[in-house]
Scaffold this motif. Sequence first.
Motif, short mmCIF file in Angstrom:
data_model
loop_
_atom_site.label_atom_id
_atom_site.label_comp_id
_atom_site.label_asym_id
_atom_site.label_seq_id
_atom_site.Cartn_x
_atom_site.Cartn_y
_atom_site.Cartn_z
N SER A 10 -35.00 29.20 -34.78
CA SER A 10 -34.12 29.22 -35.94
C SER A 10 -33.24 27.99 -35.89
O SER A 10 -32.48 27.80 -34.93
CB SER A 10 -33.27 30.49 -35.91
N SER A 12 -30.74 27.31 -37.75
CA SER A 12 -29.33 27.61 -37.99
C SER A 12 -28.63 28.07 -36.72
O SER A 12 -27.42 27.97 -36.61
CB SER A 12 -29.18 28.66 -39.08
N ARG A 18 -30.05 31.36 -28.58
CA ARG A 18 -30.12 31.97 -29.91
C ARG A 18 -31.33 31.47 -30.68
O ARG A 18 -31.85 32.17 -31.54
CB ARG A 18 -28.84 31.70 -30.68
N PRO A 23 -35.82 36.45 -35.71
CA PRO A 23 -34.90 36.33 -36.86
C PRO A 23 -34.14 37.61 -37.17
O PRO A 23 -32.99 37.56 -37.63
CB PRO A 23 -35.81 35.96 -38.02
N HIS A 24 -34.73 38.79 -36.92
CA HIS A 24 -34.03 40.02 -37.29
C HIS A 24 -32.80 40.26 -36.41
O HIS A 24 -31.91 41.02 -36.78
CB HIS A 24 -34.98 41.22 -37.22
N LEU A 26 -30.58 37.98 -35.62
CA LEU A 26 -29.49 37.14 -36.11
C LEU A 26 -28.97 37.55 -37.48
O LEU A 26 -28.04 36.93 -37.98
CB LEU A 26 -29.95 35.68 -36.16
N LYS A 27 -29.54 38.59 -38.07
CA LYS A 27 -29.05 39.05 -39.38
C LYS A 27 -27.65 39.62 -39.23
O LYS A 27 -27.34 40.26 -38.22
CB LYS A 27 -29.98 40.12 -39.95
N PRO A 28 -26.78 39.44 -40.22
CA PRO A 28 -25.42 39.99 -40.12
C PRO A 28 -25.42 41.51 -40.17
O PRO A 28 -26.29 42.13 -40.78
CB PRO A 28 -24.69 39.39 -41.32
N LEU A 29 -24.43 42.10 -39.53
CA LEU A 29 -24.30 43.56 -39.51
C LEU A 29 -23.78 44.06 -40.86
O LEU A 29 -23.15 43.32 -41.59
CB LEU A 29 -23.32 43.96 -38.41
N PRO A 30 -24.05 45.33 -41.19
CA PRO A 30 -23.53 45.87 -42.45
C PRO A 30 -22.01 45.92 -42.43
O PRO A 30 -21.38 46.00 -41.37
CB PRO A 30 -24.14 47.26 -42.53
#
Length: 59
Positions: A10, A12, A18, A23-24, A26-30
């Motif tokens: 990634s 970014s 990291r 990729p999943h 590094l997704k932001p939390l709800p």
Amino acid sequence: MKRRALVLTSESARHPFRQTLPPHVLKPLPDPAKRNDEDIRLFFTSFAAFFVATYSFIA
């Protein structure tokens, strides 16, 4: 057959560790501000059911 992403890193994510993560991860939390009251309802429903069962067993 296992599917893999074309890009394994990634761009970014700047830290080398990291970059190796999928990729999943590094997704932001709800958003915690959007609280779900399902747990509270389940607690009170269970409490009421236990109370009714105990009261009917004693009476």
